[in-house]
Design a protein around this motif. Structure first.
Motif, PDB file in Angstrom:
ATOM      1  N   VAL A  12       0.844  -1.200   0.000  1.00 30.07           N
ATOM      2  CA  VAL A  12       0.000   0.000   0.000  1.00 30.07           C
ATOM      3  C   VAL A  12       0.872   1.240   0.000  1.00 30.07           C
ATOM      4  N   ALA A  13       0.607   2.125  -0.951  1.00 28.82           N
ATOM      5  CA  ALA A  13       1.385   3.356  -1.098  1.00 28.82           C
ATOM      6  C   ALA A  13       0.858   4.436  -0.164  1.00 28.82           C
ATOM      7  N   LEU A  14       1.709   4.898   0.735  1.00 24.95           N
ATOM      8  CA  LEU A  14       1.332   5.966   1.664  1.00 24.95           C
ATOM      9  C   LEU A  14       1.610   7.317   1.018  1.00 24.95           C
ATOM     10  N   ASP A 204       4.923 -10.292  -9.006  1.00 28.52           N
ATOM     11  CA  ASP A 204       5.243 -10.771  -7.663  1.00 28.52           C
ATOM     12  C   ASP A 204       4.593  -9.922  -6.581  1.00 28.52           C
ATOM     13  N   TYR A 205       4.621  -8.603  -6.771  1.00 32.49           N
ATOM     14  CA  TYR A 205       4.052  -7.674  -5.797  1.00 32.49           C
ATOM     15  C   TYR A 205       3.235  -6.613  -6.525  1.00 32.49           C
ATOM     16  N   LEU A 206       2.151  -6.163  -5.882  1.00 32.98           N
ATOM     17  CA  LEU A 206       1.283  -5.140  -6.438  1.00 32.98           C
ATOM     18  C   LEU A 206       1.321  -3.907  -5.553  1.00 32.98           C
ATOM     19  N   VAL A 207       1.536  -2.753  -6.160  1.00 28.51           N
ATOM     20  CA  VAL A 207       1.528  -1.488  -5.427  1.00 28.51           C
ATOM     21  C   VAL A 207       0.194  -0.797  -5.684  1.00 28.51           C
ATOM     22  N   VAL A 208      -0.541  -0.532  -4.609  1.00 27.35           N
ATOM     23  CA  VAL A 208      -1.872   0.076  -4.717  1.00 27.35           C
ATOM     24  C   VAL A 208      -1.923   1.284  -3.797  1.00 27.35           C
ATOM     25  N   GLY A 209      -2.358   2.410  -4.326  1.00 25.99           N
ATOM     26  CA  GLY A 209      -2.463   3.622  -3.528  1.00 25.99           C
ATOM     27  C   GLY A 209      -3.891   4.041  -3.292  1.00 25.99           C
ATOM     28  N   ARG A 210      -4.375   4.958  -4.125  1.00 26.17           N
ATOM     29  CA  ARG A 210      -5.681   5.578  -3.893  1.00 26.17           C
ATOM     30  C   ARG A 210      -6.856   4.614  -3.793  1.00 26.17           C
ATOM     31  N   PRO A 211      -6.887   3.494  -4.515  1.00 25.81           N
ATOM     32  CA  PRO A 211      -8.026   2.583  -4.324  1.00 25.81           C
ATOM     33  C   PRO A 211      -8.155   2.061  -2.892  1.00 25.81           C
ATOM     34  N   VAL A 212      -7.062   2.097  -2.123  1.00 27.36           N
ATOM     35  CA  VAL A 212      -7.120   1.745  -0.706  1.00 27.36           C
ATOM     36  C   VAL A 212      -7.171   2.999   0.147  1.00 27.36           C
ATOM     37  N   THR A 213      -6.211   3.891  -0.046  1.00 22.13           N
ATOM     38  CA  THR A 213      -6.066   5.012   0.891  1.00 22.13           C
ATOM     39  C   THR A 213      -7.193   6.040   0.791  1.00 22.13           C
ATOM     40  N   ALA A 214      -7.835   6.143  -0.381  1.00 20.08           N
ATOM     41  CA  ALA A 214      -8.930   7.103  -0.545  1.00 20.08           C
ATOM     42  C   ALA A 214     -10.296   6.445  -0.427  1.00 20.08           C
TER      43      ALA A 214
END
Length: 235
Positions: A12-14, A204-214
């Motif tokens: 998760v991108a902060l 291998d890894y997924l970076v997710v920002g606004r769909p989680v943080t917002a």
């Protein structure tokens, strides 16, 4: 990577302005997230201290600093990041920069990820910047340069994952931003896919920002992505 659970594969991108907001978000997410990305905005807002605290609390940290400078500077900066206990560090995938970062992380568990082409770029953007090659050719060249430099993985759009996995085999970690669950806004990303599509393609890894943080309920949003990763990973 094979020992990681579905939850460990979500980063998760902060992407918030300061460490206080980031800390509040981490507390709200609780044990639904085990891995966080801190980029330049939050690092310049007190994020290095936050990174150390997160590591101390058992979380994993990805410092997305996209280092690119003369080799001595990159090597020394990488050594400083390694002391924090971060799991991932990004550098731009230029041969000198990659080699310097690999030297700087020596003796640590830090993994170096080469940035191939930003997921906000398309062929027209590269042409406007003076590149003669398009996205696909540039990503392929930089992936091979990353591998040859002894770095650990690359950042790339999930739209290129299947082709790159075939090119580099299991040699490199493939870490993909630009992930958007079905129905999410694309925002400023141009080359995006869903979490399930990315995993099935070989990420291998997924970076997710606004769909989680917002999201109205960030914890539930994170859990839904973890569930999708688990489903896509099932044999």
């Amino acid at each position: 990577m094979a020992s990681d659970t579905a939850r460990d594969r979500l980063i998760v991108a902060l992407d918030v302005p300061d460490a206080g907001q980031a800390r509040a978000l981490v507390e709200r997410l609780g044990d639904s997230v085990s891995f966080y990305k801190l980029g330049m905005e939050i690092v310049y807002g007190g994020g290095l201290d936050l990174a150390s605290r997160l590591v101390g609390e058992g979380k994993r940290v990805f410092l997305d600093l996209k280092l690119h400078d003369i080799p001595t500077t990159v090597e020394r900066a990488t050594a400083q990041i390694a002391r924090i206990g971060a799991t991932f560090l990004t550098v731009h995938a230029y041969p000198q920069t990659l080699a310097a970062a690999v030297a700087g992380k020596a003796g640590s568990s830090l993994k170096i990820l080469g940035v191939t082409v930003m997921t906000s770029y398309d062929n027209a953007d590269l042409a406007a910047a003076g590149y003669r090659s398009g996205v696909r050719e540039t990503v392929e060249r930089r992936a091979l340069q990353t591998r040859d430099a002894g770095a650990d993985g690359i950042i790339l759009s999930a739209a290129e994952v299947a082709e790159l996995r075939a090119l580099v085999g299991a040699d490199l970690l493939l870490v993909t931003p630009g992930i958007r669950p079905a129905g999410s806004d694309a925002n400023d990303q141009k080359r995006i896919v869903t979490p399930g599509e990315a995993i099935r393609a070989g990420a291998d890894y997924l970076v997710v920002g606004r769909p989680v943080t917002a999201a109205g309920d960030p914890r539930r949003a994170a859990e839904a992505i973890v569930e999708e990763i688990a489903a896509a990973s099932a044999p």
